[in-house]
Motif scaffolding. Structure first.
Motif, PDB file in Angstrom:
ATOM      1  N   SER A  98       4.232   8.390  30.066  1.00 59.06           N
ATOM      2  CA  SER A  98       4.214   9.151  31.319  1.00 59.06           C
ATOM      3  C   SER A  98       5.325   8.692  32.259  1.00 59.06           C
ATOM      4  O   SER A  98       5.996   9.502  32.898  1.00 59.06           O
ATOM      5  CB  SER A  98       2.851   9.005  31.997  1.00 59.06           C
ATOM      6  N   LEU A  99       5.528   7.371  32.335  1.00 56.49           N
ATOM      7  CA  LEU A  99       6.610   6.852  33.180  1.00 56.49           C
ATOM      8  C   LEU A  99       7.974   7.307  32.679  1.00 56.49           C
ATOM      9  O   LEU A  99       8.870   7.594  33.471  1.00 56.49           O
ATOM     10  CB  LEU A  99       6.544   5.325  33.229  1.00 56.49           C
ATOM     11  N   SER A 100       8.108   7.365  31.355  1.00 51.16           N
ATOM     12  CA  SER A 100       9.377   7.840  30.809  1.00 51.16           C
ATOM     13  C   SER A 100       9.628   9.298  31.167  1.00 51.16           C
ATOM     14  O   SER A 100      10.733   9.678  31.573  1.00 51.16           O
ATOM     15  CB  SER A 100       9.370   7.673  29.286  1.00 51.16           C
ATOM     16  N   GLU A 101       8.567  10.127  31.061  1.00 52.94           N
ATOM     17  CA  GLU A 101       8.715  11.524  31.460  1.00 52.94           C
ATOM     18  C   GLU A 101       8.994  11.649  32.950  1.00 52.94           C
ATOM     19  O   GLU A 101       9.818  12.469  33.375  1.00 52.94           O
ATOM     20  CB  GLU A 101       7.440  12.295  31.086  1.00 52.94           C
ATOM     21  N   LEU A 102       8.298  10.818  33.767  1.00 57.55           N
ATOM     22  CA  LEU A 102       8.550  10.836  35.211  1.00 57.55           C
ATOM     23  C   LEU A 102       9.983  10.425  35.529  1.00 57.55           C
ATOM     24  O   LEU A 102      10.640  11.016  36.391  1.00 57.55           O
ATOM     25  CB  LEU A 102       7.567   9.903  35.919  1.00 57.55           C
ATOM     26  N   GLY A 103      10.473   9.401  34.827  1.00 58.89           N
ATOM     27  CA  GLY A 103      11.855   8.990  35.034  1.00 58.89           C
ATOM     28  C   GLY A 103      12.838  10.085  34.676  1.00 58.89           C
ATOM     29  O   GLY A 103      13.848  10.282  35.365  1.00 58.89           O
ATOM     30  N   HIS A 104      12.516  10.827  33.608  1.00 59.61           N
ATOM     31  CA  HIS A 104      13.384  11.946  33.240  1.00 59.61           C
ATOM     32  C   HIS A 104      13.382  13.022  34.322  1.00 59.61           C
ATOM     33  O   HIS A 104      14.439  13.557  34.688  1.00 59.61           O
ATOM     34  CB  HIS A 104      12.902  12.524  31.911  1.00 59.61           C
ATOM     35  N   GLU A 105      12.175  13.318  34.859  1.00 62.11           N
ATOM     36  CA  GLU A 105      12.097  14.324  35.924  1.00 62.11           C
ATOM     37  C   GLU A 105      12.830  13.851  37.176  1.00 62.11           C
ATOM     38  O   GLU A 105      13.548  14.626  37.828  1.00 62.11           O
ATOM     39  CB  GLU A 105      10.625  14.616  36.252  1.00 62.11           C
TER      40      GLU A 105
END
Length: 241
Positions: A98-105
């Motif tokens: 989830s943090l990786s996806e948030l970082g991408h966003e």
């Protein structure tokens, strides 16, 4: 019949012998390839055996040194703890995903925001905001270097009076009068004219606007010449005889 079948039988035997020779050659090639592969494996084993023996010796020494601090019970306990922590590890991995996806966003939004900020700064540069800021800093530097401490102190004591005067000067009627006066002065300066005669001045005095303007100028001169010095009382103090 016997004479006709003998050559055919001989040819059949020769064909079988040829096929047998071909099979024998193929078998020989396979045997040779198998022998070569066996020799390669033998060489590889001869190479790996000393290496593996050395690795085992190193591992044995390390385990012997580690045995002083770590026992089999410790390893078993660690394995059990790791097994019990598998659900927590799965949750942690989900959070990391989830943090990786948030970082991408955030990276995507940051790129869009940076592009928007660059566009706004470019518009500000085109309109001259940065040039005005640079010149304003230069003006501020000149003002600061032109005043000493006493000047700043006096400015602070009279800032209310100054602001009140500025407020009065910026009233619409005052600004309109200043603007009309400036336009008149500019037109007079741009248009050459001879000094008017006394009769021309007297005729101009018949104009109501001229008289109104003269009255305003006289009122302004009266205000400028007014004595605003506080009067000193000369009455004797009744308590002093």
């Amino acid at each position: 019949m016997t004479t006709a079948t003998a050559p055919d039988a001989l040819e059949a035997i020769l064909a079988r012998l040829d096929a047998l020779g071909t099979q024998v050659s193929a078998i020989s090639e396979e045997l040779a390839a198998t022998r070569a592969a066996r020799e390669q494996w033998s060489e590889l084993l001869e190479t790996l055996i000393p290496v593996s023996r050395g690795a085992m010796d190193v591992a044995t020494r390390e385990l012997a040194e580690l045995e002083r601090d770590v026992t089999i019970d410790d390893v078993t306990r660690l394995a059990r703890t790791g097994a019990r922590a598998i659900p927590d590890l799965e949750v942690l991995l989900g959070q990391l995903r989830s943090l990786s996806e948030l970082g991408h966003e955030v990276t995507s939004l940051g790129g869009a925001g940076m592009a928007r900020l660059t566009e706004v700064l470019q518009v500000a540069e085109d309109r001259g905001y940065f040039m005005f800021a640079r010149q304003g800093a230069s003006i501020a530097d000149r003002v600061v270097t032109s005043f000493d401490e006493d000047d700043v102190k006096a400015l602070g004591e009279n800032v209310v009076t100054i602001l009140t005067a500025v407020k009065d000067l910026t009233q619409p009627e005052v600004m309109g009068l200043v603007s009309r006066t400036a336009v008149t002065i500019r037109d007079v300066e741009d248009t050459p004219m001879d000094p008017p005669s006394m009769m021309a001045l007297l005729r101009a005095m018949r104009d109501p606007q001229t008289r109104r303007g003269l009255a305003r100028v006289l009122s302004m001169l009266h205000t400028v010449g007014e004595d605003r010095t506080p009067a000193v009382s000369t009455t004797a103090d009744p308590g002093r005889d």
